[in-house]
Write a protein that holds these residues in place. Structure first.
Motif, PDB file in Angstrom:
ATOM      1  N   VAL A 145       1.224  -0.845  -0.255  1.00 50.04           N
ATOM      2  CA  VAL A 145       0.221   0.308   0.396  1.00 50.04           C
ATOM      3  C   VAL A 145       1.102   0.930   0.185  1.00 50.04           C
ATOM      4  O   VAL A 145       1.773   1.815   0.916  1.00 50.04           O
ATOM      5  N   ALA A 146       0.491   1.690  -0.541  1.00 52.73           N
ATOM      6  CA  ALA A 146       1.284   3.261  -0.993  1.00 52.73           C
ATOM      7  C   ALA A 146       0.614   4.786  -1.490  1.00 52.73           C
ATOM      8  O   ALA A 146      -0.076   3.869  -1.846  1.00 52.73           O
ATOM      9  N   PRO A 147       1.150   5.669  -1.453  1.00 52.97           N
ATOM     10  CA  PRO A 147       0.115   6.908  -1.219  1.00 52.97           C
ATOM     11  C   PRO A 147       0.095   7.988  -1.988  1.00 52.97           C
ATOM     12  O   PRO A 147       0.560   8.507  -2.682  1.00 52.97           O
ATOM     13  N   ALA A 148      -1.129   7.568  -2.815  1.00 53.56           N
ATOM     14  CA  ALA A 148      -1.967   8.346  -3.838  1.00 53.56           C
ATOM     15  C   ALA A 148      -1.652   9.739  -3.060  1.00 53.56           C
ATOM     16  O   ALA A 148      -1.758  10.553  -4.633  1.00 53.56           O
ATOM     17  N   THR A 149      -1.742  10.443  -2.270  1.00 56.93           N
ATOM     18  CA  THR A 149      -1.186  11.977  -2.404  1.00 56.93           C
ATOM     19  C   THR A 149      -0.029  12.047  -2.095  1.00 56.93           C
ATOM     20  O   THR A 149       0.559  13.318  -2.876  1.00 56.93           O
ATOM     21  N   ARG A 150       1.215  10.760  -2.631  1.00 54.69           N
ATOM     22  CA  ARG A 150       2.949  11.107  -2.890  1.00 54.69           C
ATOM     23  C   ARG A 150       3.161  10.732  -4.189  1.00 54.69           C
ATOM     24  O   ARG A 150       4.045   9.687  -3.753  1.00 54.69           O
ATOM     25  N   PRO A 151       2.586  10.890  -5.637  1.00 57.68           N
ATOM     26  CA  PRO A 151       2.641   9.816  -6.491  1.00 57.68           C
ATOM     27  C   PRO A 151       4.433   9.505  -6.750  1.00 57.68           C
ATOM     28  O   PRO A 151       4.458   8.506  -7.365  1.00 57.68           O
ATOM     29  N   GLU A 152       5.113  10.925  -6.378  1.00 55.60           N
ATOM     30  CA  GLU A 152       6.117  10.642  -6.140  1.00 55.60           C
ATOM     31  C   GLU A 152       7.222   9.079  -5.955  1.00 55.60           C
ATOM     32  O   GLU A 152       7.629   8.398  -5.855  1.00 55.60           O
ATOM     33  N   LEU A 165       4.854  -7.322  -7.742  1.00 51.03           N
ATOM     34  CA  LEU A 165       4.293  -7.181  -6.487  1.00 51.03           C
ATOM     35  C   LEU A 165       3.300  -6.073  -7.536  1.00 51.03           C
ATOM     36  O   LEU A 165       3.963  -5.001  -7.757  1.00 51.03           O
ATOM     37  N   SER A 166       2.010  -5.968  -6.335  1.00 49.04           N
ATOM     38  CA  SER A 166       1.598  -5.014  -6.716  1.00 49.04           C
ATOM     39  C   SER A 166       1.224  -4.003  -6.239  1.00 49.04           C
ATOM     40  O   SER A 166       0.852  -3.854  -4.758  1.00 49.04           O
ATOM     41  N   ILE A 167       1.330  -1.940  -6.377  1.00 52.37           N
ATOM     42  CA  ILE A 167       0.492  -1.574  -5.689  1.00 52.37           C
ATOM     43  C   ILE A 167      -0.667  -0.898  -5.379  1.00 52.37           C
ATOM     44  O   ILE A 167      -1.671  -0.547  -6.449  1.00 52.37           O
ATOM     45  N   ILE A 168      -1.423  -0.734  -4.052  1.00 52.34           N
ATOM     46  CA  ILE A 168      -2.619  -0.670  -4.339  1.00 52.34           C
ATOM     47  C   ILE A 168      -2.456   1.079  -3.715  1.00 52.34           C
ATOM     48  O   ILE A 168      -2.085   0.888  -2.502  1.00 52.34           O
ATOM     49  N   SER A 169      -3.245   1.897  -3.587  1.00 53.76           N
ATOM     50  CA  SER A 169      -3.063   3.300  -3.594  1.00 53.76           C
ATOM     51  C   SER A 169      -4.291   4.175  -3.077  1.00 53.76           C
ATOM     52  O   SER A 169      -5.384   4.680  -3.976  1.00 53.76           O
TER      53      SER A 169
END
Ligand code: O7M
Length: 215
Positions: A145-152, A165-169
């Motif tokens: 899980v990684a933040p859509a508020t910080r695409p970088e 691996l997948s990233i769900i955001s």
């Protein structure tokens, strides 16, 4: 999880009728429904059994305990029919291994939180997010899980985990993130809650987000 719409509904409503109504309304546009404490504390784990009739469910309990307790939580959740679970990683490799082992036994997915999307998500997570992402790969998790508020940051984390691996955001809409931007940065799915379930036309909003991600 089958990648069709790239959208995961965060169903943070607290009563059964509301949950089933929203889930049914948006079912054509979501690949999965994320269920967490608000709904399960409101209605019990049995709600998962009802929702899996509509779409696959990811249980967001941000599991963060010793390995034995984590194992018990995962067993309950997968026996209830969830196709995936979200865990924390800061509890260490043995705790994560315990979740991955149960998931492998059930043929289900484990997603590990790396850095959270809210402003406070940088305070403690930022310095350890990359290490947690590395650990997720080594432990054989399905994704992070990684933040859509910080695409970088999604870009940074994608570099670490590679393509397997997948990233769900989460963080699109109510928290200010853009679905198209975070997909371009490397996310596989966006997780969206309030923008959809608080809308007068949940299906229209879900469709619009799907259209935006057609990039
Ligand atoms: O679209 P929202 O802001 O209403 O909902 C976002 C959902 O994603 C909500 O269920 C949060 O608990 C969850 N979430 C975050 O918002 N930020 C995170 O960093 C992590 C999660 C999450 O799903 O963790 C697994």
């Amino acid at each position: 999880m089958e990648k069709k719409n790239r959208l995961i509904l965060a169903l943070d409503v607290t009563d059964r009728e509301h949950a089933l109504r929203i889930a049914n309304e948006v079912s054509d546009y979501v690949d999965s429904i994320k269920v967490g404490y608000p709904l399960v504390l409101g209605e019990g784990l049995g709600i998962v059994k009802e929702l899996v009739e509509i779409a696959p469910v990811i249980a967001d309990f941000k599991v963060a305990d010793i390995p034995n307790t984590d194992r018990l939580i995962c067993e309950h959740v997968f026996n209830a029919g969830a196709a995936g679970i979200i865990t924390h990683g800061f509890t260490g490799r043995d705790s994560l291994d315990s979740c991955v082992k149960v998931a492998n036994d059930f043929g289900t997915d484990v997603y590990v939180v790396t850095e959270m999307s809210h402003p406070g998500g940088v305070e403690f997570f930022r310095p350890v997010a990359e290490d947690i992402a590395k650990m997720a790969v080594e432990a054989g998790a399905s994704g992070v899980v990684a933040p859509a508020t910080r695409p970088e940051r999604v870009k940074d984390i994608r570099k670490i985990i590679g393509e397997e691996l997948s990233i769900i955001s989460p963080g699109v809409g109510a928290q200010g993130g853009s679905a198209a931007d975070v997909i371009r940065a490397g996310a596989d799915w966006v997780i969206v809650g309030r923008s959809i379930y608080n809308s007068d036309s949940p299906a229209e909003v879900a469709k619009k987000i799907c259209d935006e991600m057609n990039c």
